[in-house]
Design a protein around this motif. Structure first.
Motif, mmCIF file in Angstrom:
data_model
loop_
_atom_site.group_PDB
_atom_site.id
_atom_site.type_symbol
_atom_site.label_atom_id
_atom_site.label_comp_id
_atom_site.label_asym_id
_atom_site.label_seq_id
_atom_site.Cartn_x
_atom_site.Cartn_y
_atom_site.Cartn_z
ATOM 1 N N ASP A 96 0.824 -1.153 0.061
ATOM 2 C CA ASP A 96 0.241 0.111 0.012
ATOM 3 C C ASP A 96 0.679 1.309 -0.137
ATOM 4 O OD1 ASP A 96 0.991 -0.148 2.474
ATOM 5 O OD2 ASP A 96 -0.946 -0.390 3.413
ATOM 6 N N ARG A 130 2.058 11.276 -12.311
ATOM 7 C CA ARG A 130 1.268 10.696 -11.574
ATOM 8 C C ARG A 130 0.241 11.679 -10.879
ATOM 9 N NH1 ARG A 130 1.812 5.528 -9.829
ATOM 10 N NH2 ARG A 130 0.928 6.201 -7.818
ATOM 11 N N ARG A 131 0.898 12.739 -10.407
ATOM 12 C CA ARG A 131 0.116 13.864 -9.876
ATOM 13 C C ARG A 131 -0.993 14.387 -10.869
ATOM 14 N NH1 ARG A 131 1.325 16.558 -4.612
ATOM 15 N NH2 ARG A 131 2.658 15.127 -3.513
ATOM 16 N N GLY A 147 -4.178 12.393 -10.703
ATOM 17 C CA GLY A 147 -4.645 12.191 -9.567
ATOM 18 C C GLY A 147 -4.163 11.174 -8.710
ATOM 19 N N LEU A 148 -2.844 10.633 -8.972
ATOM 20 C CA LEU A 148 -2.204 9.691 -8.269
ATOM 21 C C LEU A 148 -1.105 10.152 -6.956
ATOM 22 C CD1 LEU A 148 -1.866 6.974 -11.030
ATOM 23 C CD2 LEU A 148 -3.686 6.971 -9.382
ATOM 24 N N THR A 149 -0.960 9.415 -6.086
ATOM 25 C CA THR A 149 0.124 9.917 -5.133
ATOM 26 C C THR A 149 1.466 9.747 -5.829
ATOM 27 O OG1 THR A 149 0.948 9.722 -2.910
ATOM 28 C CG2 THR A 149 0.092 7.749 -3.863
ATOM 29 N N GLU A 202 -4.134 2.016 -11.166
ATOM 30 C CA GLU A 202 -4.615 3.131 -10.486
ATOM 31 C C GLU A 202 -4.928 2.820 -8.910
ATOM 32 O OE1 GLU A 202 -5.862 5.987 -11.963
ATOM 33 O OE2 GLU A 202 -4.834 5.198 -13.934
ATOM 34 N N ARG A 203 -4.150 1.775 -8.386
ATOM 35 C CA ARG A 203 -4.315 1.456 -6.853
ATOM 36 C C ARG A 203 -3.993 2.700 -6.078
ATOM 37 N NH1 ARG A 203 -0.853 -3.648 -5.393
ATOM 38 N NH2 ARG A 203 -1.737 -4.474 -7.227
ATOM 39 N N GLU A 204 -4.925 2.506 -5.194
ATOM 40 C CA GLU A 204 -4.734 3.801 -4.173
ATOM 41 C C GLU A 204 -3.519 3.546 -3.303
ATOM 42 O OE1 GLU A 204 -7.221 6.342 -0.856
ATOM 43 O OE2 GLU A 204 -8.426 5.003 -2.177
ATOM 44 N N LEU A 205 -2.666 4.301 -2.869
ATOM 45 C CA LEU A 205 -1.559 4.008 -2.168
ATOM 46 C C LEU A 205 -1.327 5.038 -1.157
ATOM 47 C CD1 LEU A 205 1.288 3.012 -5.129
ATOM 48 C CD2 LEU A 205 -0.199 1.580 -3.629
ATOM 49 N N ASP A 206 -0.559 4.547 -0.037
ATOM 50 C CA ASP A 206 -0.564 5.713 0.844
ATOM 51 C C ASP A 206 0.613 6.681 0.539
ATOM 52 O OD1 ASP A 206 -2.678 4.935 2.579
ATOM 53 O OD2 ASP A 206 -1.201 3.474 3.689
ATOM 54 N N HIS A 234 5.047 1.989 -11.522
ATOM 55 C CA HIS A 234 3.831 2.791 -11.715
ATOM 56 C C HIS A 234 2.855 2.172 -12.543
ATOM 57 C CE1 HIS A 234 1.563 6.192 -13.770
ATOM 58 N NE2 HIS A 234 2.149 5.530 -14.867
#
Length: 396
Positions: free
Chosen positions: A38, A118-119, A122-124, A80-84, A75
């Protein structure tokens, strides 16, 4: 690794150590399937020194693969996995460049770009462009800590680096640069040949450059100048050449001036922007003259610098030809861009260069002819001169 694993497990963390080449997409996919994550911290890297023209495609690919390809695979595989967190360990070499680090700089610049990509989706992502670390890492492996310190780059203590990493992850920026820089030492060589649009607006840089801005020539005569005044012309020339060679040897780390050949270009002697500024500073202290940071580029050999110093100390201007080599160096750098141009452009460049070479050869022949005529006139007797006048009258 075993000690770190034990320390983490003692703190209640479940630790799995797995060997995997992140540049191998299939192997990395298998590892991620076996151990879902994660958060990602991509800290891999290798830095093989080499200029771009001296780096083979294979060496370039190997250096880039460790950083850029591994990050790209992470990447793409995590999608598109949500990561911390998705943390990329980049380098200052990708921000403002690094001498002899062509492939490494490119790979790190890619990591900064990937974080921005990535930003935008919308990705961290956070890319941290690190300066050199102390107590381990690439700098310890290469033994470059002292060389970097002389350039104004201090190594980061791990505790300060970790605190900076925490701050970067807590902030909103996608790319962050963390380095301990002595700007007064770093920025002058960095801007020796041109201003830096990237760094020029930093308050510390403005202050450092303002402090280094040359003052006028000292009103007090220097010890070197006083000594030169008592010598003959040949003795002055020898003393100036010896002085330049001695200081050049000192900044290059040689034991004596004999290691520096007076007619060898500074570039071939191993000078870079840092040692160029150090030599300028030593000669400024010796002569009391206001000398530019580009001194060794404008006058590219110790003999050329000595001639320039002699002229300046005498209150005149040095001969124009000694700066021609500096212009040729700049031309050489620019001409490389024509290699990828269209044939019509390359043909035009070749024609202009041939014309310049012809002009140089013709000027040399004319100069030789004039010099020969002057010598003949000086050696001529009265009868020879009257014969020359008679011939000229007959031909007119």
């Amino acid at each position: 690794m075993a000690a770190l694993k034990g320390e983490l497990e003692a703190a209640g963390v479940r630790v799995t150590v797995a060997a995997c080449d992140a540049a191998d997409r299939e192997a990395l996919a298998a590892l991620l399937a076996q151990h879902p994550v994660d958060a990602v911290v991509h800290a891999a890297g290798t830095a093989e020194a080499g200029m771009i023209a001296e780096t083979s495609l294979g060496d370039f690919a190997a250096t880039v693969a460790a950083k850029a390809l591994g990050a790209l695979h992470l990447h793409e595989l995590l999608g598109e996995r949500e990561l911390d967190a998705f943390v990329l360990f980049s380098s200052i070499s990708g921000v403002w460049g690094g001498g002899g680090q062509a492939a490494y700089s490119a790979a790190n610049a890619f990591l900064d770009g990937l974080a921005r990509h990535r930003r935008d989706r919308g990705l961290t992502a956070t890319a941290v462009a690190w300066g050199p670390w102390a107590d381990g890492g690439m700098v310890a492996d290469t033994g470059d800590e002292e060389r970097l310190r002389r350039r104004g780059l201090m190594t980061l203590r791990p505790d300060r680096a970790i605190a900076a990493l925490h701050g970067a992850l807590s902030g909103a920026d996608g790319t962050v640069t963390v380095a301990d820089v002595d700007w007064a030492r770093f920025v002058v060589p960095f801007t020796v040949s041109r201003p830096s649009a990237l760094l020029g607006d930093l308050p510390e840089v403005r202050d450092a450059l303002a402090e280094r801005r040359p003052a006028g020539r000292s009103a007090e005569p220097s010890a070197l100048g006083e000594k030169l005044a008592t010598l003959s012309e040949d003795e002055r020339r020898r003393l100036l050449v010896d002085t330049v060679c001695a200081h050049a040897a000192s900044v290059l780390g040689h034991s004596g001036a004999t290691a520096v050949e007076p007619d060898l270009a500074f570039r071939d002697l191993g000078f870079d922007s840092l040692t160029a500024v150090e030599l300028r500073n030593l000669l400024t202290a010796d002569t009391g003259l206001t000398l530019p940071a580009t001194l060794v580029f404008d006058h590219p050999t110790p003999e050329a610098v000595a001639r320039h110093l002699g002229s300046q100390l005498a209150g005149g201007q040095g001969p124009d030809e000694v700066s021609v080599f500096g212009e040729l160096d700049r031309l050489e750098a620019v001409i490389g861009t024509a290699a990828t141009a269209e044939e019509t452009v390359r043909s035009g460049v070749r024609r202009r260069l041939q014309e310049l070479l012809t002009l140089m050869n013709t000027a040399g022949e004319q100069h030789t002819g004039v010099a020969d005529a002057q010598r003949q006139l000086q050696d001529a007797t009265v009868d020879d001169i009257f014969d020359l006048i008679d011939q000229d009258l007959e031909n007119s």
